[in-house]
Design a protein around this motif. Structure first.
Motif, PDB file in Angstrom:
ATOM      1  N   PHE A 218       6.101  18.811  -5.247  1.00 45.87           N
ATOM      2  CA  PHE A 218       5.984  17.527  -4.801  1.00 45.87           C
ATOM      3  C   PHE A 218       7.186  17.149  -4.136  1.00 45.87           C
ATOM      4  O   PHE A 218       8.239  17.785  -3.941  1.00 45.87           O
ATOM      5  CB  PHE A 218       6.099  16.358  -6.325  1.00 45.87           C
ATOM      6  N   TRP A 219       7.053  16.069  -3.202  1.00 46.88           N
ATOM      7  CA  TRP A 219       7.941  15.665  -2.224  1.00 46.88           C
ATOM      8  C   TRP A 219       9.250  15.199  -2.787  1.00 46.88           C
ATOM      9  O   TRP A 219       9.206  14.361  -3.697  1.00 46.88           O
ATOM     10  CB  TRP A 219       7.483  14.727  -1.310  1.00 46.88           C
ATOM     11  N   ASP A 220      10.277  15.910  -2.614  1.00 42.63           N
ATOM     12  CA  ASP A 220      11.641  15.498  -3.141  1.00 42.63           C
ATOM     13  C   ASP A 220      12.699  15.958  -2.290  1.00 42.63           C
ATOM     14  O   ASP A 220      13.395  16.886  -2.496  1.00 42.63           O
ATOM     15  CB  ASP A 220      11.735  16.495  -4.594  1.00 42.63           C
ATOM     16  N   VAL A 221      13.056  14.849  -1.294  1.00 37.58           N
ATOM     17  CA  VAL A 221      14.052  15.149  -0.295  1.00 37.58           C
ATOM     18  C   VAL A 221      14.905  13.968  -0.388  1.00 37.58           C
ATOM     19  O   VAL A 221      14.419  12.835  -0.227  1.00 37.58           O
ATOM     20  CB  VAL A 221      13.418  15.258   1.196  1.00 37.58           C
ATOM     21  N   PRO A 222      16.102  14.126  -0.521  1.00 38.92           N
ATOM     22  CA  PRO A 222      17.117  12.853  -0.675  1.00 38.92           C
ATOM     23  C   PRO A 222      17.061  11.993   0.456  1.00 38.92           C
ATOM     24  O   PRO A 222      16.908  12.468   1.725  1.00 38.92           O
ATOM     25  CB  PRO A 222      18.731  13.649  -0.800  1.00 38.92           C
ATOM     26  N   TYR A 223      17.108  10.660   0.392  1.00 35.81           N
ATOM     27  CA  TYR A 223      17.010   9.797   1.102  1.00 35.81           C
ATOM     28  C   TYR A 223      15.727   9.378   1.935  1.00 35.81           C
ATOM     29  O   TYR A 223      15.739   8.688   2.764  1.00 35.81           O
ATOM     30  CB  TYR A 223      18.155   9.791   2.204  1.00 35.81           C
ATOM     31  N   LEU A 224      14.747  10.153   1.709  1.00 37.91           N
ATOM     32  CA  LEU A 224      13.439  10.182   2.359  1.00 37.91           C
ATOM     33  C   LEU A 224      12.494   9.899   1.073  1.00 37.91           C
ATOM     34  O   LEU A 224      11.818  11.053   0.556  1.00 37.91           O
ATOM     35  CB  LEU A 224      13.028  11.286   3.100  1.00 37.91           C
ATOM     36  N   PRO A 225      11.940   8.633   0.634  1.00 38.50           N
ATOM     37  CA  PRO A 225      11.056   8.345  -0.244  1.00 38.50           C
ATOM     38  C   PRO A 225       9.632   8.979   0.187  1.00 38.50           C
ATOM     39  O   PRO A 225       8.758   9.089  -0.824  1.00 38.50           O
ATOM     40  CB  PRO A 225      10.906   6.893  -0.537  1.00 38.50           C
ATOM     41  N   ILE A 226       9.199   9.087   1.300  1.00 36.34           N
ATOM     42  CA  ILE A 226       8.145   9.709   1.732  1.00 36.34           C
ATOM     43  C   ILE A 226       8.216  10.546   3.040  1.00 36.34           C
ATOM     44  O   ILE A 226       9.283  10.833   3.556  1.00 36.34           O
ATOM     45  CB  ILE A 226       6.895   8.615   2.168  1.00 36.34           C
ATOM     46  N   ASP A 227       7.229  11.659   2.821  1.00 38.30           N
ATOM     47  CA  ASP A 227       7.366  12.625   3.971  1.00 38.30           C
ATOM     48  C   ASP A 227       7.275  11.921   5.195  1.00 38.30           C
ATOM     49  O   ASP A 227       5.906  11.327   5.461  1.00 38.30           O
ATOM     50  CB  ASP A 227       6.366  13.481   3.874  1.00 38.30           C
ATOM     51  N   PRO A 228       7.784  11.808   6.102  1.00 37.04           N
ATOM     52  CA  PRO A 228       7.496  10.968   7.528  1.00 37.04           C
ATOM     53  C   PRO A 228       6.179  11.334   8.163  1.00 37.04           C
ATOM     54  O   PRO A 228       5.603  10.555   8.708  1.00 37.04           O
ATOM     55  CB  PRO A 228       8.804  11.326   8.444  1.00 37.04           C
TER      56      PRO A 228
ATOM     57  N   ALA B 204       0.605  -1.182   0.153  1.00 33.26           N
ATOM     58  CA  ALA B 204      -0.074   0.095   0.174  1.00 33.26           C
ATOM     59  C   ALA B 204       0.807   1.272  -0.087  1.00 33.26           C
ATOM     60  O   ALA B 204       0.509   2.112  -0.719  1.00 33.26           O
ATOM     61  CB  ALA B 204      -0.956   0.120   1.278  1.00 33.26           C
ATOM     62  N   MET B 205       1.821   1.141   0.879  1.00 35.08           N
ATOM     63  CA  MET B 205       3.006   2.616   0.807  1.00 35.08           C
ATOM     64  C   MET B 205       3.690   2.669  -0.436  1.00 35.08           C
ATOM     65  O   MET B 205       4.043   3.810  -0.846  1.00 35.08           O
ATOM     66  CB  MET B 205       3.904   2.128   2.111  1.00 35.08           C
TER      67      MET B 205
ATOM     68  N   VAL C 190      13.651   3.805  10.064  1.00 36.53           N
ATOM     69  CA  VAL C 190      13.716   3.952   8.557  1.00 36.53           C
ATOM     70  C   VAL C 190      13.679   5.283   8.135  1.00 36.53           C
ATOM     71  O   VAL C 190      13.848   5.628   6.706  1.00 36.53           O
ATOM     72  CB  VAL C 190      12.494   2.994   7.688  1.00 36.53           C
ATOM     73  N   TYR C 191      13.476   6.246   8.913  1.00 36.55           N
ATOM     74  CA  TYR C 191      13.351   7.673   8.787  1.00 36.55           C
ATOM     75  C   TYR C 191      14.460   8.637   9.470  1.00 36.55           C
ATOM     76  O   TYR C 191      14.214   9.702   9.946  1.00 36.55           O
ATOM     77  CB  TYR C 191      12.149   8.137   9.131  1.00 36.55           C
TER      78      TYR C 191
ATOM     79  N   HIS D  94      10.388  -5.062  12.969  1.00 33.64           N
ATOM     80  CA  HIS D  94      11.929  -4.989  12.822  1.00 33.64           C
ATOM     81  C   HIS D  94      12.260  -3.268  12.615  1.00 33.64           C
ATOM     82  O   HIS D  94      11.548  -2.704  11.924  1.00 33.64           O
ATOM     83  CB  HIS D  94      12.621  -5.637  11.551  1.00 33.64           C
ATOM     84  N   ASP D  95      13.502  -2.950  13.261  1.00 30.94           N
ATOM     85  CA  ASP D  95      13.571  -1.476  13.205  1.00 30.94           C
ATOM     86  C   ASP D  95      13.978  -1.010  11.904  1.00 30.94           C
ATOM     87  O   ASP D  95      13.740   0.134  11.370  1.00 30.94           O
ATOM     88  CB  ASP D  95      14.930  -1.252  13.956  1.00 30.94           C
ATOM     89  N   ARG D  96      14.225  -2.100  10.885  1.00 31.60           N
ATOM     90  CA  ARG D  96      14.446  -1.552   9.348  1.00 31.60           C
ATOM     91  C   ARG D  96      13.310  -1.946   8.729  1.00 31.60           C
ATOM     92  O   ARG D  96      13.521  -1.951   7.251  1.00 31.60           O
ATOM     93  CB  ARG D  96      15.829  -2.329   8.920  1.00 31.60           C
ATOM     94  N   HIS D  97      12.207  -2.542   9.173  1.00 29.82           N
ATOM     95  CA  HIS D  97      11.039  -2.687   8.112  1.00 29.82           C
ATOM     96  C   HIS D  97      10.432  -1.582   7.347  1.00 29.82           C
ATOM     97  O   HIS D  97      10.601  -0.667   8.006  1.00 29.82           O
ATOM     98  CB  HIS D  97      10.047  -3.357   9.105  1.00 29.82           C
ATOM     99  N   PRO D  98      10.427  -1.792   6.239  1.00 28.16           N
ATOM    100  CA  PRO D  98      10.024  -0.571   5.232  1.00 28.16           C
ATOM    101  C   PRO D  98       8.645   0.076   5.912  1.00 28.16           C
ATOM    102  O   PRO D  98       7.938  -0.454   6.173  1.00 28.16           O
ATOM    103  CB  PRO D  98       9.658  -1.261   3.882  1.00 28.16           C
TER     104      PRO D  98
END
Length: 553
Positions: free
Chosen positions: A355-365, A286-287, A329-330, A319-323
């Motif tokens: 549009f959201w466009d921040v390096p290394y952050l695919p979505i806005d937390p 979904a994400m 993850v953020y 998990h701490d690294r779960h997508p």
């Protein structure tokens, strides 16, 4: 490890040149069906009890699921009683279809329908194994006998559904272990079921194509799904459903490619819970849609609450690294990542409508309820930009860019020595001790100044200082209090020092806000140091910054 005892996957769709899925893109969310309360629950070391399942069911409703598999009521008294409880207590909304699973055996089918009595909408999911392995090793039955089991099960669903006319039933059939079944034979079995149910475009049936065990690369599964979708008769009367497991670690990829290949519906679980390596993770799928600008069809804006309820109900941990959902993850520990994120966030302040466009952050937390404060975290792998970001975002200090390496160095030293991550308060403590109103060989006791209108050096300053414990009185002239004080210092002891840069800003808002000043000096040997001063007066903050800088040489 003898790899020669394994053989390559056998059931490729041969000569399927008509495939179209590689050139397609997903444009809308599929129909989602949560199987957490059955597939996920049966894989728990301690399965959920009724009250816990009710909590989980309510969460799934709040997330917006309209199809929820509630269990295997014919196989477990707990699941039977849970289903009766949510129906009798009115917890099943009229727009929600509860789904039950049953083998193609009459007494199990009868009990499943009994458990559904009184519900408005339901999906009855009947299955039997069709794979070569299951036919030969588990059941010892021929292809014809397996087809007959499916046909008889389908007929029994017609029979028992007629006994409960108050419920709107949808029928679902799975050729279990589809990925281990010859595609042509899977099609034959499903056509036999269709002949019994006689679906129409207005009253569709669901054919579920499960990767009960993930056996090949996702593209092979996509080929199987597209081939099946192209060859099943009356395609407009069928919803193709996907139920992938994650044995090869590609459950999400296989499901996404299956959507490109024509699938309409996804069965899965939150965080991929399920037997062995689990089911496809619905939340990740979904994400993934959300990041492409597609409405995912379920609500995940409170990700921390979802994680909390999931962990409490299942006893499992995310998990701490779960997508998307993991605690880390953020965040960024890498110095180069931190610098890029900091710059990206600053750039957004000038164009927030983009549009959201921040390096290394695919979505806005913030879209999943996370906060920016935790994005950058400092350990021995971190860099100068991360320290600057934390000092600004948490404490309001906007360090000049040239100061970033200097501010990061003492923090880096501590992380190297301890091997630990530093909290923002610890970083701020190091910064204050090293830079802010720094004490040392030079001390400002007090000062006064006056303005002389019309003169080039229009400020005259008098100050009392202590230098290496000795009290001195200095005088200086300049175009402002800062330059006048610095000239006075040069006359008594610091004649080889040069004044390089000066920046200042308010710490916070309002008339009572403190001021922060940043001053960089250079000594006769070419060594440069920054100092930081704070005070309610910007003049005093600036003079304190000069003192701090000198005390850092």
């Amino acid at each position: 490890m003898n790899h020669q005892k394994y053989r390559p996957y056998q059931f490729f769709v041969k000569d399927f040149a008509e495939r179209t899925w590689p050139s397609k893109t997903v444009e809308k969310a599929p129909v989602w069906c949560s199987v957490d309360l059955r597939d996920g629950n049966q894989a728990l070391p301690v399965p959920m009890g009724i009250e816990t399942k009710i909590v989980f069911f309510k969460m799934l409703k709040q997330m917006g699921f309209k199809e929820i598999e509630v269990g295997f009521p014919s196989a477990s008294e707990t699941e039977y009683n849970f289903l009766r409880r949510i129906i009798e207590d009115g917890l099943v909304d009229d727009d929600i279809s509860v789904q039950v699973l049953t083998q193609a055996r009459e007494h199990l089918i009868a009990k499943s329908f009994e458990a559904l009595k009184g519900v408005k909408k339901a999906i009855v999911h009947v299955y039997n194994s069709t794979s070569v392995q299951q036919r030969e090793v588990v059941f010892g039955k021929s292809k014809e006998e397996i087809v007959e089991i499916a046909r008889e099960g389908a007929a029994l669903l017609n029979k028992y559904a007629a006994m409960y006319p108050e419920t709107e039933f949808t029928f679902e059939y799975s050729p279990e272990s589809f990925t281990g079944t010859e595609p042509e034979y899977a099609l034959e079995v499903c056509k036999a079921v269709m002949d019994v149910w006689k679906p129409t475009p207005q009253r569709k049936m669901i054919i579920n194509l499960p990767a009960t065990v993930e056996m090949a690369t996702p593209n092979v599964y996509a080929d199987q799904v597209e081939w099946f979708s192209r060859n099943i008769p009356n395609r407009d009367s069928v919803l193709i459903s996907i139920h992938t497991h994650n044995d090869r670690g590609t459950g999400v990829a296989a499901s996404e490619l299956a959507l490109l290949a024509g699938a309409d519906r996804i069965e899965g679980t939150l965080f991929g819970n399920g037997e062995r390596t689990g089911n496809v993770d619905i939340l990740v799928m979904a994400m993934n849609l959300f990041t492409q600008g597609i409405d995912p069809g379920i609500r995940v804006g409170n990700i921390d609450e979802i994680v909390s309820i999931y962990e409490e109900c299942t006893g499992m941990t995310v998990h701490d690294r779960h997508p998307y959902a993991g605690k880390l993850v953020y965040t960024a520990f890498s110095g180069s990542h931190q610098d890029a994120i900091r710059k990206g966030l600053l750039a957004r302040k000038d164009r927030p409508e983009d549009f959201w466009d921040v390096p290394y952050l695919p979505i806005d937390p913030a879209d999943v309820g996370r906060e920016y404060e935790a994005i950058i975290r400092i350990n021995s792998q971190s860099g100068k930009g991360g320290v600057a970001y934390i000092l600004e975002s948490e404490f309001g200090y906007k360090l000049p860019k040239a100061m970033h390496p200097e501010a990061g160095a003492p923090v880096q030293k501590v992380t190297d020595e301890t091997g630990k991550e530093l909290a923002p308060s610890e970083i701020f403590g190091i910064f204050q001790k090293e830079f802010v109103n720094r004490t040392g060989r030079l001390e400002l006791v007090h000062y006064t100044y006056e303005f002389k209108d019309g003169e080039e050096e229009r400020v005259k300053i008098k100050a009392e200082i202590k230098l290496d414990g000795e009290t001195l009185h200095i005088k200086g002239h300049g175009n402002g209090p800062v330059s006048a004080f610095f000239e006075g210092l040069q006359k008594v002891a610091f004649e080889d020092f040069r004044f390089l840069t000066y920046e200042e800003h308010a710490l916070g808002g309002g008339a009572s806000a403190q001021a922060a000043a940043y001053i960089q000096l250079e000594n006769g040997a070419g060594v440069r140091r920054f100092g930081v001063g704070t005070d309610s007066s910007i003049d005093s903050a600036s003079i304190r910054a000069i003192v701090s800088a000198i005390n850092r040489f």
